[in-house]
Design a protein around this motif. Structure first.
Motif, short mmCIF file in Angstrom:
data_model
loop_
_atom_site.label_atom_id
_atom_site.label_comp_id
_atom_site.label_asym_id
_atom_site.label_seq_id
_atom_site.Cartn_x
_atom_site.Cartn_y
_atom_site.Cartn_z
N LEU A 197 45.40 28.28 -27.72
CA LEU A 197 44.33 28.49 -28.69
C LEU A 197 44.80 28.38 -30.13
N GLN A 198 46.08 28.74 -30.34
CA GLN A 198 46.59 28.77 -31.73
C GLN A 198 46.40 27.46 -32.45
N PRO A 199 46.78 26.28 -31.81
CA PRO A 199 46.59 25.02 -32.54
C PRO A 199 45.12 24.74 -32.85
N ILE A 200 44.22 25.16 -31.92
CA ILE A 200 42.80 24.90 -32.14
C ILE A 200 42.31 25.73 -33.34
N VAL A 201 42.75 26.97 -33.34
CA VAL A 201 42.36 27.86 -34.44
C VAL A 201 42.93 27.33 -35.76
N GLU A 202 44.16 26.86 -35.67
CA GLU A 202 44.81 26.30 -36.86
C GLU A 202 43.99 25.13 -37.42
N ASN A 203 43.55 24.28 -36.50
CA ASN A 203 42.72 23.15 -36.90
C ASN A 203 41.43 23.62 -37.55
N ALA A 204 40.84 24.62 -36.92
CA ALA A 204 39.56 25.12 -37.43
C ALA A 204 39.71 25.63 -38.87
N ILE A 205 40.87 26.29 -39.10
CA ILE A 205 41.10 26.82 -40.44
C ILE A 205 41.37 25.67 -41.40
N TYR A 206 42.32 24.83 -41.06
CA TYR A 206 42.76 23.82 -42.00
C TYR A 206 41.72 22.75 -42.25
N HIS A 207 41.03 22.34 -41.16
CA HIS A 207 40.11 21.21 -41.35
C HIS A 207 38.67 21.65 -41.51
N GLY A 208 38.35 22.84 -40.92
CA GLY A 208 36.95 23.22 -40.94
C GLY A 208 36.59 24.17 -42.10
N ILE A 209 37.47 25.15 -42.31
CA ILE A 209 37.05 26.25 -43.18
C ILE A 209 37.68 26.17 -44.58
N GLU A 210 38.90 25.65 -44.62
CA GLU A 210 39.67 25.71 -45.89
C GLU A 210 38.91 25.09 -47.06
N HIS A 211 38.29 23.95 -46.78
CA HIS A 211 37.64 23.24 -47.87
C HIS A 211 36.17 23.60 -48.02
N MET A 212 35.82 24.64 -47.35
CA MET A 212 34.40 25.03 -47.38
C MET A 212 34.16 26.04 -48.54
N ALA A 213 32.98 25.95 -49.14
CA ALA A 213 32.68 26.85 -50.26
C ALA A 213 32.28 28.23 -49.75
N ASP A 214 31.48 28.22 -48.70
CA ASP A 214 31.02 29.51 -48.14
C ASP A 214 32.12 30.14 -47.31
N PRO A 215 31.99 31.47 -47.11
CA PRO A 215 32.96 32.12 -46.21
C PRO A 215 32.79 31.62 -44.78
N GLY A 216 33.92 31.41 -44.14
CA GLY A 216 33.86 30.86 -42.77
C GLY A 216 33.87 31.95 -41.71
N ILE A 271 45.16 37.18 -38.18
CA ILE A 271 45.44 38.25 -39.15
C ILE A 271 46.28 37.70 -40.29
N ILE A 272 47.34 36.96 -39.86
CA ILE A 272 48.24 36.43 -40.89
C ILE A 272 47.49 35.43 -41.78
N GLN A 273 46.74 34.53 -41.15
CA GLN A 273 46.05 33.50 -41.91
C GLN A 273 44.99 34.14 -42.85
N LYS A 274 44.36 35.16 -42.29
CA LYS A 274 43.35 35.83 -43.13
C LYS A 274 43.97 36.43 -44.38
N MET A 275 45.17 36.98 -44.22
CA MET A 275 45.89 37.51 -45.37
C MET A 275 46.14 36.41 -46.37
N ARG A 276 46.59 35.26 -45.80
CA ARG A 276 46.98 34.17 -46.67
C ARG A 276 45.78 33.61 -47.42
N TYR A 277 44.66 33.51 -46.65
CA TYR A 277 43.48 32.87 -47.28
C TYR A 277 42.57 33.87 -47.97
N LYS A 278 43.11 35.02 -48.21
CA LYS A 278 42.41 36.04 -49.01
C LYS A 278 40.99 36.25 -48.54
N GLN A 279 40.89 36.55 -47.33
CA GLN A 279 39.58 36.91 -46.73
C GLN A 279 38.58 35.79 -46.83
N LYS A 280 39.06 34.56 -46.80
CA LYS A 280 38.11 33.44 -46.92
C LYS A 280 37.27 33.28 -45.64
#
Lengths: 588, 325
Positions: free
Chosen positions: A479-498, A449-458
Motif C-alpha cells: 500500500l505504501q507505494p500507492i499512498v506515496e503516489n496519491a500524495i505526490y501525484h494526486g494531492i501535492e499539487h492540489m489547492a484544496d486539502p486532500g 503520519i510522517i508525510q502529514k507532518m512533512r506536508y503540514k497538514q495538507k
C-alpha cells in the motif's frame, strides 16, 4: 567395428533389445539349419548307402547273369558234343572228327575235346595233339567225378591243363561219363570238354566295385574259382574269410575281420552253385557321407556367420535410436534441457522421440518462465526495500524533524521519529516478505503520519478495516507505494486539502484494499500507461504501480492484482486484491 | 547412415558370403586331388613271365591303395644303359616313391643320384646295404642256393658228384646262390663238386659247356643251374643227349620251358621265387615309406621247391602260371 563389438558386449551384460533380437534369431536360425542339416545328412547318407548297396547288387546280378548264360552256352556245347559222339559209329570216325574240329574252331573258348577210357587212355582228341607225360589225369578231379557220378555233368575248378603238348592254359573242365559202342559191347568212357578260363577271368576282372572293391567267386566248398588277389592269398599276404559267404546264397553283410569295414554281397550262380561275392569298401561309401557332413558343417558355420552379421546390423539399427533417446533423456536428467535433436529410426521410435522433444520444449518453456518470475519477484521486492531506505525520503523526513525541533514542536518530533522507527521496523520485519494485514495497515499509517507532518497538514486520512481481515496475510509494502503516489501525484499539487481513505475488507472471499484520494486524477492515457508500467513519473520512490501488480500476480496468481479508476479533478481509487490467507501460524 | 554407405556394406557382405561359400566348396574338393600318389617302378626287362608277374603284383597293390603306377622296363635284361635312360625319364615324369630292380651297381648309384633325398627308394630282387635305400625286397638268394643243393643231395641219394653251372656271374644274386650251394656241399662229405668253367649267358655256349662237362665227368649225377636261362640250356642239352634218367637237374625260376622240362622229367626240381609278392610289396612299402611310415629294411619274399609231384597242386598253379591265357 570396435563400436559394434562394445555394443555386443554391452548388450550381453544387460538383456538389451539388440541382445534379445540377435540371440533369439540366431538360436532359431541355428536350430532350423541344424534340423535341416541333420535331415539332409541322414537323407543324403541314406541315399548314398542305398545306392552303394543297390549298385553292388546290380553289378553282381549282371556278373551272375553273364556267368549263368556263359555256362548255359558251354553246357549246350557239351551236350552237342556228347550227342555227336553218341550218334557216331565210332569215336575214331573221320566224320565225327571233322564235326568236332568245326566246333572247336568256331568256339574259340573251347580248348579241347577228348574222350578217355576208364583207365585214362586217350580214345579221341580234338585238336589232335600229342599227350604229355606225367599228367596224372586219372587223379584229376574232373576224371574222378565223371567216374564216380557218370550221369552228372561236372564242372571243375579252374586249373592248368597239362594233358596235351603246347601251351599250358587255364581251363575249366566239363566232364561226364559216356558210353561208347564198341565191338565187344558198350565201353564206359569219360568225355572231357575244356573251356578256356580267360572269358570268366575277364568277366570278373572288368567288374569294379568302387576304387578298391572287387568280385571273387568260390565253389560250393569254398575253393577259389576266381579271385583277383589269388596269389596274395596263396602266399599268405592276404586273407579272405570264405567261411561266412559259404553259409549264405544271397544277401549282404558288413565284415570287419580284415581290419577294414567291408560290405560283402553274395549271389549264387544257379548252374553250379558257385558263389559270386562282391567286396566293397565301406570307407568309400563313408567318404560320400563324410563329404556331405563336411559340406553341411561348413554351410552351418557360414549361415551362422552371415546371420550373426545381418542380425547384429539389424538389431543395432533398431536399438540405436532407442539408445540415443535414452542417452538424451539421461542428459535431461542431469539438467541439460537442450539435449538432442530429432532421432531417426523406426516409426515408433521417431514418434516417441518427437513426443519427448515436444515435452522437453514445454518443460524448457515453463522452466524459463519460472526463472523469469522468480527474478522479477526478487527484483520488485528489492526495489521496495530500496524505496524504503531511499535517502531522499529519509533526508526529507529528517529535515522536517530538524525544522520541527527548530520551532520547538517537540511533540511532533516525537511523533515523527516514533513513526519513522515503526515504519522501518515493519519494512524490515526480520526479512520476511509476508506480514499480516494489520501490520501492513500499521505501516501505511506510520507513513501517512510522517508525510502529514512533512506536508503540514495538507491532507487528512482515514484507515478502516474489517476485523476479519486484520489477521490475514499479505505481501508487505503493497500500500505504501500507492499512498506515496496519491500524495505526490494526486494531492501535492492540489489547492484544496486532500483526503486519503484506506480500507481493508473481505469481498467475494478475497481481501480488498482500497486507496482512495480526491486529488488531481489522471487522464485515461496516463492511467493506461501507469497500469502497463510504461509510464514513469519524475521523482518518487521509483516503485511503479505496475510493479506492485506484478508482485501480487507472481505471488498469488492471475486472479489478483491492482485495479485503478481515476477521473481528472475527482480523484483516483486503487483497489488491491489479494487472497484471503488466514495467519494460522502465529509466529511473532 | 547414408544410402551409399549402406549399399557398400551390403555388397561387402555379399562378397564375403560368396567367398566363404566357395572356399567351403574348395575345402571339400581339395584333399582328394592331392592324395593320389605316384610310384615309379623300374624293372630289368619288359618281357618274360618273371618281370611281367612283378608288374602284375605292383598293379594289384596300386589298385588296392589307389595310386598311380608308372612302369618302366628296357627291352633286354642287363641293359644298364637303357635302364638309366628310363630312370631319367621316370624322374622327368615325377614320382613320390621309387621302386627299382637295378641291373647293376651303376644303375643303383644313378638312382640314388637322381632321386631327391625325400623320395624313398626301394630295391627289388637286389642285395645291398646302402643307407639311401629304404627297403630291400626280394629273394634270399643264399637260402635259394642252399635249397637247390639240398634238393639235389636228396635226389642223388646223398652221394656222388654234382656240377654247378652258371657260376662266376658278376651279379650279387648269383654270387649268393653259389655261396649257398657251396656251403651245403662243404657240410656233406659224400657229395663232391666238379669244376666247371664260367661261360657267357648264351644258350649255345651253355649247351657246349654241358656236353664238355658230361664228357669230362662221366660219373656226374646232377647239375645245378644257377639261373633260368642256364637251366633251359642245360636241360635242352641233357635231353638231346638222352641222359635225363642219369643226370638230375635242379633249376632256378619257372619260365614255361623249365615247367615243360619239369613235367617231362628232364628237370627234377626247380626253386621258384615269388615275383608277384615282390611287385606287390615293393609298391606297398614304397607308398608307406612316402607317407613317412616305418618299413622293414629287408623283406624276404620266400622261395619254394617245385618238383613233378607238386607242380599241379592248386596252390602252386597260380605261382607257376600267373597269367590266364
Amino acid at each position: 567395428m570396435k563400436r559394434l563389438l562394445f555394443g555386443v558386449v554391452d548388450a550381453i551384460k544387460a538383456k538389451s533389445i539388440q541382445f534379445i533380437i540377435t540371440t533369439s534369431f540366431t538360436l532359431v536360425t541355428v536350430l532350423v539349419v541344424l534340423f535341416v542339416g541333420v535331415m539332409l545328412y541322414s537323407k543324403f547318407s541314406d541315399t548314398a548307402e542305398q545306392n552303394a548297396y543297390l549298385n553292388t547288387q546290380q553289378i553282381l546280378e549282371q556278373v551272375k547273369y553273364n556267368l549263368d548264360s556263359y555256362l548255359i552256352g558251354t553246357t549246350q556245347i557239351f551236350e552237342l558234343v556228347d550227342d555227336k559222339i553218341r550218334r557216331s559209329q565210332s569215336v575214331t570216325s573221320e566224320k565225327l572228327n571233322e564235326q568236332l574240329e568245326a566246333i572247336v574252331e568256331t568256339r574259340k573258348d573251347i580248348v579241347s575235346i577228348a574222350v578217355f577210357s576208364k583207365k585214362g587212355e586217350l580214345l579221341m582228341g580234338t585238336p589232335a595233339k600229342p599227350m604229355r607225360n606225367n599228367s596224372k589225369l586219372t587223379e584229376q578231379s574232373w576224371f574222378r567225378s565223371a567216374i564216380d557220378d557218370p550221369n552228372n555233368l561236372s564242372f571243375s575248378l579252374p586249373h592248368i591243363q597239362n594233358l596235351f603238348k603246347g601251351e599250358y592254359t587255364w581251363v575249366v573242365s566239363m566232364s561226364r561219363g559216356i558210353t561208347l559202342k564198341g565191338e565187344n559191347g558198350d565201353i564206359p568212357a569219360v568225355l572231357l570238354v575244356d573251356v578256356n578260363f580267360k572269358e570268366i577271368d575277364d568277366l570278373c576282372q572288368r567288374v569294379g566295385l568302387g576304387k578298391k572293391g572287387y568280385v571273387y567267386i568260390i565253389d560250393l566248398v569254398g575253393n577259389i574259382v576266381y579271385h583277383p588277389q589269388q596269389q596274395l592269398i596263396y602266399v599268405g599276404l592276404k586273407n579272405e574269410n570264405r567261411s561266412l559267404p559259404l553259409k549264405y546264397s544271397y544277401g549282404s553283410y558288413v565284415d570287419e575281420t580284415e581290419g577294414e569295414k567291408r560290405l560283402i554281397t553274395i549271389k549264387t550262380v544257379d548252374q553250379l552253385g558257385w558263389k559270386i561275392i562282391g567286396v566293397s569298401y565301406m570307407d568309400e561309401i563313408v567318404t560320400t557321407k563324410n563329404e556331405i557332413s563336411r559340406f553341411i558343417f561348413w554351410l552351418l558355420i557360414f549361415v551362422i556367420v552371415i546371420v550373426l552379421f545381418v542380425l547384429s546390423y539389424i538389431s543395432a539399427k533398431i536399438s540405436r535410436p532407442i539408445k540415443m533417446l535414452e542417452r538424451s533423456m539421461e542428459r535431461v536428467e542431469q539438467g541439460d534441457f537442450t539435449a538432442g535433436g530429432p532421432i531417426r529410426g523406426s516409426q515408433e521410435v521417431e514418434q516417441l522421440s518427437s513426443r519427448f522433444h515436444l515435452m522437453m520444449d514445454k518443460v524448457r518453456e515453463l522452466m524459463n518462465q519460472i526463472i523469469a518470475e522468480q527474478e522479477a519477484k526478487r527484483k520488485s521486492e528489492l526495489e521496495v526495500l530500496q524505496a524504503q531506505i531511499h535517502p531522499h525520503f529519509l533526508y526529507n523526513t529528517l529535515n522536517s524533524v530538524v525544522r520541527m525541533v527548530g520551532i520547538g514542536k517537540n511533540e511532533d518530533v516525537i511523533t515523527t521519529i516514533t513513526s519513522l522507527s515503526k515504519l522501518f521496523r515493519i519494512s524490515l520485519s526480520r526479512g520476511k516478505s509476508i506480514i499480516t494485514v494489520q501490520e501492513e495497515l500499521e505501516h501505511v499509517r506510520h507513513y501517512l503520519i510522517i508525510q502529514k507532518m512533512r506536508y503540514k497538514q495538507k491532507f487528512e486520512y482515514e484507515i478502516e478495516a474489517q476485523d476479519e481481515v486484520l489477521s490475514c496475510k499479505t505481501l508487505k509494502l503493497l500500500l505504501q507505494p500507492i499512498v506515496e503516489n496519491a500524495i505526490y501525484h494526486g494531492i501535492e499539487h492540489m489547492a484544496d486539502p486532500g483526503f486519503i481513505h484506506i480500507s481493508a475488507s473481505l469481498c467475494e472471499g478475497k481481501v480488498l484494499f482500497q486507496v482512495r484520494d480526491n486529488g488531481l486524477g489522471m487522464s485515461p492515457e496516463v492511467l493506461d500507461g501507469v497500469l502497463a508500467g510504461s509510464y514513469k513519473s519524475e521523482g518518487g520512490s521509483g516503485v511503479g504501480i505496475h510493479n506492485i501488480h506484478e508482485r501480487i500476480r507472481l505471488s498469488y496468481g492471475e486472479g489478483y492484482g491492482l485495479e485503478m479508476e481515476s477521473e481528472q479533478e475527482v480523484g483516483t481509487v486503487v483497489k488491491v486484491w489479494i487472497p484471503c490467507l488466514p495467519d494460522d501460524a502465529q509466529e511473532g | 547412415m547414408g544410402t551409399i554407405k549402406r549399399y557398400t556394406l551390403y555388397t561387402l557382405l555379399m562378397l564375403i558370403a560368396i567367398t566363404a561359400f566357395y572356399s567351403c566348396e574348395a575345402k571339400v574338393e581339395d584333399p582328394k586331388q592331392s592324395k593320389k600318389k605316384t610310384v615309379a617302378l623300374i624293372v630289368r626287362m619288359k618281357h618274360g613271365d618273371y618281370w611281367r608277374t612283378v608288374k602284375l603284383g605292383a598293379e594289384m597293390a596300386a589298385k588296392e591303395y589307389d595310386l598311380n603306377l608308372n612302369f618302366y622296363a628296357p627291352d633286354y635284361e642287363e641293359d644298364s644303359q637303357s635302364q638309366m635312360e628310363l630312370l631319367r625319364q621316370a624322374t622327368l615324369d615325377g614320382y613320390d616313391a621309387l621302386v627299382v630292380a637295378p641291373s647293376d651297381d651303376q644303375v643303383l648309384q644313378e638312382t640314388i643320384g637322381l632321386a631327391q633325398s625325400s623320395v624313398p627308394i626301394i630295391t627289388l630282387d637286389t642285395e645291398g646295404q646302402l643307407p639311401q635305400v629304404k627297403s630291400y625286397i626280394g629273394t634270399d638268394n643264399y637260402d635259394m642256393g642252399k635249397k637247390a643243393c639240398e634238393k639235389m643231395v636228396q635226389l642223388i641219394g646223398k652221394k656222388g658228384h654234382i656240377a654247378l653251372v652258371g657260376t662266376g656271374r658278376s651279379t650279387a644274386n648269383a654270387v649268393s646262390r653259389e655261396k649257398g650251394v657251396r656251403d651245403v656241399i662243404a657240410q656233406d662229405k659224400q657229395v663232391e663238386l666238379v669244376p666247371v668253367d664260367y661261360v657267357q649267358l648264351d644258350k649255345k655256349l651253355i649247351g657246349e659247356l654241358t656236353r664238355e662237362l658230361v664228357r669230362h665227368n662221366p660219373g656226374v649225377k646232377g647239375i645245378i643251374a644257377l639261373d633260368a636261362s642256364t637251366s633251359i640250356g642245360v636241360a635242352e642239352e641233357i635231353e638231346k643227349m638222352g641222359l635225363q634218367e642219369k643226370i638230375k637237374i635242379v633249376a632256378i625260376d619257372s619260365p614255361p620251358e623249365v615247367l615243360e622240362y619239369l613235367q617231362e622229367g628232364v628237370i627234377s626240381a626247380t626253386i621258384i621265387q615269388k615275383p608277384f609278392s615282390m611287385g606287390y610289396l615293393g609298391v606297398k612299402y614304397a607308398l608307406e615309406a612316402s607317407e613317412g611310415k616305418q618299413v622293414p629294411e629287408r623283406v624276404d619274399t620266400g622261395t619254394k621247391v617245385i618238383d613233378r609231384d607238386n607242380m599241379f597242386w592248386s596252390e602252386n598253379q597260380k605261382l607257376l602260371f600267373p597269367f590266364v591265357k
